[in-house]
Design an enzyme around this catalytic site. Structure first.
Site, short mmCIF file in Angstrom:
data_model
loop_
_atom_site.label_atom_id
_atom_site.label_comp_id
_atom_site.label_asym_id
_atom_site.label_seq_id
_atom_site.Cartn_x
_atom_site.Cartn_y
_atom_site.Cartn_z
N ASP A 245 -4.35 -3.84 1.68
CA ASP A 245 -4.50 -3.35 3.05
C ASP A 245 -5.06 -4.42 3.96
OD1 ASP A 245 -4.70 -0.80 1.21
OD2 ASP A 245 -3.94 -0.23 3.18
O1 MRU Z 1 -4.37 5.23 1.76
P1 MRU Z 1 -3.00 4.62 1.64
O2 MRU Z 1 -2.04 5.44 0.86
O3 MRU Z 1 -2.47 4.20 3.01
O4 MRU Z 1 -3.27 3.29 0.83
C1 MRU Z 1 -2.18 2.48 0.49
C2 MRU Z 1 -2.58 1.27 -0.26
O5 MRU Z 1 -3.73 1.03 -0.54
C3 MRU Z 1 -1.50 0.28 -0.56
O6 MRU Z 1 -1.74 -0.38 -1.76
C4 MRU Z 1 -1.44 -0.76 0.58
O7 MRU Z 1 -1.46 -0.15 1.84
C5 MRU Z 1 -0.23 -1.60 0.48
S1 MRU Z 1 1.26 -0.70 0.82
C6 MRU Z 1 2.53 -1.84 0.74
#
Ligand code: MRU
Length: 366
Positions: A245
């Site tokens: 993220d």
């Molecule tokens: O809370 P989320 O489902 O948005 O978290 C998603 C993640 O942590 C993913 O690993 C990250 O955003 C990468 S998605 C290509």
């Protein structure tokens, strides 16, 4: 064809409601920026790149409907909308990076003496539409760099990969990041099996990654998050590949809660650990992971399953959505569209590719 997280044509945007998957496939039309903010906040659409793309496309949809005569009015609307979209889920940096880039673009367009409200609108919409294609092409590059790196170091003919959360077509404009690496490995014929974690508390692994893997007919096994160490000990895992993220200048990485413990367990078992993410997930404005503000989600995501309370009434809950994996645990490298980098090289690689470095870190509205 892979599942589509979103459907866009000029003036119209709908998202696949990921809260309803895998039981129901329902696309929800988003009328504009406010609807997108809410869908992102409610996690109907999630995953760092998808959050940014849906946010920006919702602005394109609203721009398409506007009929401004004064270019400054249109610019103000665009800039305020971008700032607002960043606040929906701010740990993932992609939306903030896109907002900064598009805001700079708006400012430079407004300054052009021959620009008009109409030209600003057209150019900004086209610029936003370009993000869709760019994300898919970045992901395909990440997929092949990652697959090549894993295979060049593999001790076996076929590899077994462990992944966490959902980083596939549902989390991006298409193809995926860590799941893109897995797709690329599958296309070489040298992927034996994928282990995907359930990803408590929100179950992105069980609901979404498992869904994508089944749809793609990739051999895959679901495990609970608490099984990762024993899986590493007993299942011949060749590498762990996760998404991100936000990756900061020293390589520290914010990703779905549970990533940190995966990295610790991988180190213990001598299993290569990769982070796969586009440069739009990198944030050179922050030096270390300790500076990343981690989103905390409602306690009901832990205490309830499908709306039914399973935890003892009265118990306190802590529900951070992400954790920080320190760069020294990212033992095999960070895979971007530019290649596979040691965390210590990331800053230089990105600066050489002229990645913007400045953006503001918004606070999370409660
Ligand atoms: O809370 P989320 O489902 O948005 O978290 C998603 C993640 O942590 C993913 O690993 C990250 O955003 C990468 S998605 C290509």
């Amino acid at each position: 064809m892979s599942v589509e997280a979103l459907r866009y044509q000029r003036g119209s945007l709908s998202i696949l409601d990921q809260l309803l998957l895998p039981q129901r496939t329902v696309y929800q039309q988003l009328a504009g920026v406010r609807a997108a903010w809410q869908a992102i906040r409610d996690m109907k659409v999630r995953g760092a790149p998808a959050i940014a793309i849906v946010g920006c496309l919702s602005l394109a949809v609203e721009l398409h409907q506007r009929e401004d005569d004064v270019k400054e009015d249109l610019a103000t609307f665009a800039l305020e909308s971008l700032d607002y979209l960043v606040t929906a889920r701010p740990t993932a940096v992609n939306m903030a990076q896109a907002a900064r880039e598009l805001s700079d673009f708006v400012a430079s367009e407004v300054k052009r003496p021959d620009s008009t409200a109409e030209s600003l609108k057209e150019n900004l919409i086209s610029r936003i539409e370009g993000l869709l294609e760019k994300d898919v092409s970045n992901n395909k590059c990440i997929g092949s760099h990652g697959a090549e790196h894993i295979l060049s170091r593999a001790k076996t003919d076929k590899v077994i990969i462990l992944t966490h959360c959902n980083t596939g077509s549902l989390a991006t404009a298409g193809y995926g990041t860590a799941l893109g690496v897995i797709r690329s490995l599958w296309s070489t014929g040298r992927l034996e099996r994928v282990y995907c974690t359930e990803t408590r508390p929100y179950n992105q692994g069980a609901r979404l990654t498992a869904y994508e893997l089944v749809q793609e007919k990739i051999p895959a096994t679901l495990i609970a998050d608490s099984m990762v160490s024993v899986a590493m000990k007993e299942k011949g895992i060749s590498a762990v590949v996760v998404g991100a993220d936000r990756i900061v200048a020293n390589g520290d990485t914010a990703n779905k809660i549970g990533t940190y413990q995966l990295a610790i367990a991988a180190r213990h078992h001598g299993i290569p650990f990769y982070v796969a993410a586009p440069s739009t997930s990198c944030d050179l404005a922050l030096e270390s992971g300790e500076q990343i503000v981690i989103e905390e989600r409602p306690g009901a995501e832990l205490t309830d399953v499908n709306g039914v309370r399973v935890a003892a009434p009265g118990i306190g809950v802590w529900n951070p959505a992400f954790d920080i994996t320190p760069h020294n645990l990212i033992t095999a490298g960070i895979v971007t569209e530019f290649g596979v980098h040691d965390p210590s090289e990331l800053r230089k690689v990105l600066l050489d590719k002229t990645l913007p470095t400045q953006h503001t870190i918004p606070t999370i509205p409660r």
